[in-house]
Enzyme design. Structure first.
Site, PDB file in Angstrom:
ATOM      1  N   CYS A  81      -5.212  13.463  12.587  1.00 28.90           N
ATOM      2  CA  CYS A  81      -5.216  12.006  12.371  1.00 28.90           C
ATOM      3  C   CYS A  81      -5.256  11.335  13.736  1.00 28.90           C
ATOM      4  O   CYS A  81      -4.734  11.870  14.712  1.00 28.90           O
ATOM      5  CB  CYS A  81      -3.947  11.607  11.632  1.00 28.90           C
ATOM      6  SG  CYS A  81      -3.702   9.837  11.521  1.00 28.90           S
ATOM      7  N   ASP A 105       4.410   0.619  12.152  1.00 25.52           N
ATOM      8  CA  ASP A 105       3.185   0.020  11.610  1.00 25.52           C
ATOM      9  C   ASP A 105       2.993  -1.433  12.038  1.00 25.52           C
ATOM     10  O   ASP A 105       1.992  -2.052  11.672  1.00 25.52           O
ATOM     11  CB  ASP A 105       3.182   0.122  10.085  1.00 25.52           C
ATOM     12  CG  ASP A 105       3.121   1.565   9.603  1.00 25.52           C
ATOM     13  OD1 ASP A 105       3.417   1.814   8.423  1.00 25.52           O
ATOM     14  OD2 ASP A 105       2.799   2.439  10.423  1.00 25.52           O
ATOM     15  N   LYS A 128       0.850  -1.218   0.000  1.00 23.38           N
ATOM     16  CA  LYS A 128       0.000   0.000   0.000  1.00 23.38           C
ATOM     17  C   LYS A 128       0.871   1.248   0.000  1.00 23.38           C
ATOM     18  O   LYS A 128       0.684   2.169  -0.801  1.00 23.38           O
ATOM     19  CB  LYS A 128      -0.913   0.015   1.223  1.00 23.38           C
ATOM     20  CG  LYS A 128      -1.591   1.367   1.481  1.00 23.38           C
ATOM     21  CD  LYS A 128      -2.465   1.347   2.712  1.00 23.38           C
ATOM     22  CE  LYS A 128      -1.756   1.550   4.001  1.00 23.38           C
ATOM     23  NZ  LYS A 128      -1.425   2.948   4.325  1.00 23.38           N
TER      24      LYS A 128
HETATM   25  C1  EPZ Z   1       4.342   6.920   6.305  1.00 22.47           C
HETATM   26  O1  EPZ Z   1       3.597   8.031   6.821  1.00 22.47           O
HETATM   27  C2  EPZ Z   1       3.353   5.765   6.217  1.00 22.47           C
HETATM   28  N1  EPZ Z   1       2.251   6.120   5.350  1.00 22.47           N
HETATM   29  C3  EPZ Z   1       2.827   5.428   7.609  1.00 22.47           C
HETATM   30  O2  EPZ Z   1       2.003   4.270   7.516  1.00 22.47           O
HETATM   31  C4  EPZ Z   1       3.988   5.099   8.526  1.00 22.47           C
HETATM   32  O3  EPZ Z   1       3.522   4.901   9.827  1.00 22.47           O
HETATM   33  C5  EPZ Z   1       4.999   6.256   8.524  1.00 22.47           C
HETATM   34  O4  EPZ Z   1       5.416   6.567   7.191  1.00 22.47           O
HETATM   35  C6  EPZ Z   1       6.240   5.939   9.344  1.00 22.47           C
HETATM   36  O5  EPZ Z   1       6.854   4.798   8.896  1.00 22.47           O
HETATM   37  C7  EPZ Z   1       2.412   6.066   4.005  1.00 22.47           C
HETATM   38  O6  EPZ Z   1       3.450   5.748   3.472  1.00 22.47           O
HETATM   39  C8  EPZ Z   1       1.233   6.426   3.177  1.00 22.47           C
HETATM   40  P1  EPZ Z   1       6.457  10.334   8.343  1.00 22.47           P
HETATM   41  P2  EPZ Z   1       4.188   9.518   6.786  1.00 22.47           P
HETATM   42  O7  EPZ Z   1       6.416  11.563   7.529  1.00 22.47           O
HETATM   43  O8  EPZ Z   1       4.960   9.716   5.555  1.00 22.47           O
HETATM   44  C9  EPZ Z   1       6.355  13.742  11.733  1.00 22.47           C
HETATM   45  C10 EPZ Z   1       0.096   2.905   7.788  1.00 22.47           C
HETATM   46  O9  EPZ Z   1      -0.372   2.373   8.819  1.00 22.47           O
HETATM   47  N2  EPZ Z   1       6.355  14.708  10.601  1.00 22.47           N
HETATM   48  O10 EPZ Z   1       7.648   9.456   8.233  1.00 22.47           O
HETATM   49  O11 EPZ Z   1       3.069  10.440   7.073  1.00 22.47           O
HETATM   50  C11 EPZ Z   1       5.082  12.918  11.804  1.00 22.47           C
HETATM   51  O12 EPZ Z   1       4.058  13.581  12.481  1.00 22.47           O
HETATM   52  C12 EPZ Z   1       0.612   4.360   7.852  1.00 22.47           C
HETATM   53  O13 EPZ Z   1       0.177   2.332   6.703  1.00 22.47           O
HETATM   54  C13 EPZ Z   1       6.404  16.066  10.865  1.00 22.47           C
HETATM   55  O14 EPZ Z   1       6.445  16.489  12.022  1.00 22.47           O
HETATM   56  O15 EPZ Z   1       5.155   9.471   8.063  1.00 22.47           O
HETATM   57  C14 EPZ Z   1       5.562  11.669  12.516  1.00 22.47           C
HETATM   58  O16 EPZ Z   1       5.544  11.875  13.886  1.00 22.47           O
HETATM   59  C15 EPZ Z   1       0.306   5.031   9.149  1.00 22.47           C
HETATM   60  N3  EPZ Z   1       6.405  16.921   9.821  1.00 22.47           N
HETATM   61  C16 EPZ Z   1       6.984  11.518  11.995  1.00 22.47           C
HETATM   62  O17 EPZ Z   1       7.376  12.792  11.513  1.00 22.47           O
HETATM   63  C17 EPZ Z   1       6.366  16.492   8.505  1.00 22.47           C
HETATM   64  O18 EPZ Z   1       6.351  17.312   7.583  1.00 22.47           O
HETATM   65  C18 EPZ Z   1       7.167  10.492  10.883  1.00 22.47           C
HETATM   66  O19 EPZ Z   1       6.226  10.749   9.877  1.00 22.47           O
HETATM   67  C19 EPZ Z   1       6.321  15.119   8.255  1.00 22.47           C
HETATM   68  C20 EPZ Z   1       6.320  14.235   9.317  1.00 22.47           C
END
Ligand code: EPZ
Length: 422
Positions: A118, A309, A22
């Site tokens: 979220c 995840d 996904k």
């Molecule tokens: C991806 O989300 C995945 N989703 C998530 O999977 C997964 O949990 C996550 O990566 C971590 O591995 C998809 O790929 C669609 P991040 P993403 O940016 O890209 C903070 C599932 O269950 N952050 O790596 O949104 C954020 O809040 C989903 O399939 C900022 O602060 O994750 C988090 O605490 C859930 N500012 C951390 O960084 C930003 O601009 C990591 O988020 C971006 C992120």
């Protein structure tokens, strides 16, 4: 509304096929916006999130055809008419923000709704915006939308230092940089297999990329990208989830197509609980005998660390360990909502901030429980496989976002599981 009923206490034996990822498909699909030539994705998962991304791309004027029962996606952005991603679609799925970089890079402008809150955390997109600003974009947040404009002549190469690892921000910057003038270096970049898969697809389209899978990715921009056919990488989170099914319920299951390199940190912890994991000619085999599992401590981290995840699913497993396990959630600030639901099944879990202390019990008992997000919902299903009696998991629409044909896959290895409507 649909719910899933699980009758626990049956050992699992047989084979479970693992689908395409996904989280790879959700970043590969927006890559179509970078070119006016056709992009074909094979091994695509059949999930509601993929349908939402399809809806989003079609709303921009892209063509998306779902072929071969949904496992092949034929995409074309030859006739894109709009660069505006509407709130009504974006609010359903945060990954919608991944159209921002490609739109900006190819069309010089984009209007993308902010994703909003979220269940598992605030999840801002500031790192996405900072990276694109470093490439010369102007960002204006207005009326709930990101209004982005590239400089005259398009985005330009830049060095981007991410203060912490973000999968999505790395993906957006990587896609945008492929058409930027000059070279971009992404430092402290995410190393997830989905990023490697995206880079491989972009290279097939003619992009110049090196270093994916490490924490430094270099992209030399080109004038235009072409079309390609790309096979979506295996879903390592689905793989880990189904590795836990025989680990929790007992028995022996082959995960067809499973690759240990995609789940190494997770597999190491699972093996430490006393579960057997073996590589086979066609995948991975997971087996568990009657002995009680051992407790382990887990802390989530970006790849190649333990994936957030799989944290909820691992908690369901550790709920019946012969001692105390400590789980630390270091990626999202609110990702223990499955804990009170597992407690309804008799689990003993104390949550304090980002730490959960799980005191293993002999056996869980079935109960009606509520799904709160995608991974929490499947952890309740897994817990139900080992629980005494019946578990009814409500709000399974969360589940359909990330698991295709779950009841059929678990039913085929002996689980007593069915979808019921309430
Ligand atoms: C991806 O989300 C995945 N989703 C998530 O999977 C997964 O949990 C996550 O990566 C971590 O591995 C998809 O790929 C669609 P991040 P993403 O940016 O890209 C903070 C599932 O269950 N952050 O790596 O949104 C954020 O809040 C989903 O399939 C900022 O602060 O994750 C988090 O605490 C859930 N500012 C951390 O960084 C930003 O601009 C990591 O988020 C971006 C992120």
């Amino acid at each position: 509304m649909d719910a899933i009923l699980v009758r626990g206490g049956t050992e699992l034996n047989g084979t479970i096929p693992i689908a395409g990822a996904k989280n790879a498909c959700l970043t590969l699909m927006p890559a179509t916006l970078l070119t006016d030539e056709p992009l074909t994705l094979t091994n695509a998962p059949r999930l509601s999130d993929i349908r939402t991304m399809t809806q989003l791309l079609q709303s921009l004027g892209a063509e998306v055809q779902s072929l071969q029962g949904g496992q092949v996606l034929a995409l074309s952005s030859h006739d894109v008419t709009s660069q505006r991603a509407e709130y009504d679609i974006v609010r359903k799925m945060r990954a919608s923000v991944l159209v921002l970089g490609p739109l900006l890079a190819r069309f010089g402008r984009a209007e993308v709704s902010l994703p909003g809150g979220c269940a598992i955390g605030a999840r801002p997109v500031d790192l996405h915006l900072r990276a694109l600003e470093a490439m010369g974009a102007e960002m204006d947040l207005r009326e709930g939308y990101i209004h982005a404009r590239a400089p005259a002549g398009g985005l330009r190469g830049a060095t981007v230092d991410f203060p912490f690892v973000s999968v999505g921000a790395t993906e957006n910057a990587l896609m945008a940089a492929t058409l930027a003038r000059g070279t971009t270096v992404l430092r402290n970049a995410a190393r997830e297999p989905e990023i490697v898969d995206l880079a491989q697809c972009l290279r097939r389209m003619g992009a110049r990329i090196s270093g994916e899978g490490s924490d430094t990715i270099e992209i030399e921009g080109v004038a235009a990208l072409g079309g390609a056919t790309h096979r979506v990488v295996l879903d390592r989170i689905e793989l880990g989830t189904y590795m836990l099914a025989p680990a929790i319920a007992g028995g022996s299951v082959e995960l067809a197509g499973g690759r240990i390199d995609l789940v190494a940190a997770f597999a190491e912890k699972l093996a430490a609980t006393g579960v057997e994991i073996a590589e086979t000619a066609t995948g991975l085999r997971v087996s568990r005998g009657p002995e009680r599992i051992r407790p382990v401590d887990v802390a989530t981290a970006p790849f190649p660390g333990f994936p957030t995840d799989l944290q909820a699913q691992m908690m369901a497993h550790l709920a019946t360990a012969s001692g105390v396990s400590v789980l630390e959630e270091r990626i999202f600030e609110n990702r223990f909502m499955h804990a009170p639901e597992l407690a309804r099944m008799g689990a003993r879990i104390e949550v304090q901030g980002g730490t959960a202390r799980v005191q293993g019990v002999e056996r869980l008992r079935g109960a009606p429980v509520m799904a709160t997000d995608l991974r929490a919902s499947v952890s309740l299903i897994l817990a139900g496989l080992a629980a005494e009696g019946e578990t009814l998991v409500k709000r399974v629409y969360h589940l359909d976002r990330g698991y295709e044909r779950l009841e059929a896959k678990l039913g085929a290895v002996g689980a007593r599981i069915e979808r019921v409507s309430e």
